[in-house]
Design a protein around this motif. Sequence first.
Motif, PDB file in Angstrom:
ATOM      1  N   ILE A 161       0.893  -1.339   0.183  1.00 32.94           N
ATOM      2  CA  ILE A 161      -0.099   0.124   0.039  1.00 32.94           C
ATOM      3  C   ILE A 161       0.771   1.306  -0.068  1.00 32.94           C
ATOM      4  O   ILE A 161       0.633   2.247  -0.600  1.00 32.94           O
ATOM      5  CB  ILE A 161      -1.002   0.188   1.354  1.00 32.94           C
ATOM      6  CG1 ILE A 161      -1.841  -1.382   1.191  1.00 32.94           C
ATOM      7  CG2 ILE A 161      -1.657   1.280   1.000  1.00 32.94           C
ATOM      8  CD1 ILE A 161      -2.808  -1.293   0.059  1.00 32.94           C
ATOM      9  N   VAL A 172      -5.502  -2.082   6.640  1.00 31.22           N
ATOM     10  CA  VAL A 172      -5.664  -3.151   5.546  1.00 31.22           C
ATOM     11  C   VAL A 172      -6.994  -4.163   6.034  1.00 31.22           C
ATOM     12  O   VAL A 172      -7.003  -4.440   7.141  1.00 31.22           O
ATOM     13  CB  VAL A 172      -4.654  -4.039   5.311  1.00 31.22           C
ATOM     14  CG1 VAL A 172      -4.727  -5.218   4.449  1.00 31.22           C
ATOM     15  CG2 VAL A 172      -3.354  -3.148   4.878  1.00 31.22           C
ATOM     16  N   TRP A 188      -8.091   1.954  -1.345  1.00 28.17           N
ATOM     17  CA  TRP A 188      -7.463   1.237  -2.175  1.00 28.17           C
ATOM     18  C   TRP A 188      -7.967  -0.173  -2.086  1.00 28.17           C
ATOM     19  O   TRP A 188      -8.337  -0.943  -1.308  1.00 28.17           O
ATOM     20  CB  TRP A 188      -6.080   1.014  -1.801  1.00 28.17           C
ATOM     21  CG  TRP A 188      -4.967   2.189  -2.060  1.00 28.17           C
ATOM     22  CD1 TRP A 188      -4.995   3.075  -1.218  1.00 28.17           C
ATOM     23  CD2 TRP A 188      -4.584   2.562  -3.389  1.00 28.17           C
ATOM     24  NE1 TRP A 188      -4.182   4.168  -1.793  1.00 28.17           N
ATOM     25  CE2 TRP A 188      -3.759   3.943  -3.039  1.00 28.17           C
ATOM     26  CE3 TRP A 188      -4.266   2.004  -4.536  1.00 28.17           C
ATOM     27  CZ2 TRP A 188      -2.875   4.467  -3.810  1.00 28.17           C
ATOM     28  CZ3 TRP A 188      -3.238   2.553  -5.327  1.00 28.17           C
ATOM     29  CH2 TRP A 188      -2.759   3.903  -5.024  1.00 28.17           C
TER      30      TRP A 188
END
Length: 120
Positions: free
Chosen positions: A6, A71, A103
């Motif tokens: 990331i 995440v 994302w």
Amino acid sequence: MDEKIIIDAENELLNAIKIANVLSLDQLLHDDLLFNLPDGQTITKEFDLNAYRSGKMKIDLLEVSDRIINVIDDSAVVCVTVLLKGTYENQPLDGSFRYVRVWKKFDDSLKVIAGSCVAL
């Protein structure tokens, strides 16, 4: 998904923004991206890409601080403070902004699917 992946994607995105690399931005932004600007306007990927293609958006300085990454399965939420200096449509752009980007992993690539920005 690893946090380092990331961070690498974030760095690639920020570099593409700084140098107006439309090809990289096209690869990193999902086609169905929605992004809220500080004035409340919601823009699309195409709107964003056109701002760089046309030269309306010019970044002279972009510094990142205070990054938080969560995440969640095949997605990640990134909160980051960015000091920006430049111009948008020949109007000065100078200040700190807090961004939220989401994302998502697609096959072998990461793409930003949503985001938001507020002036600090």
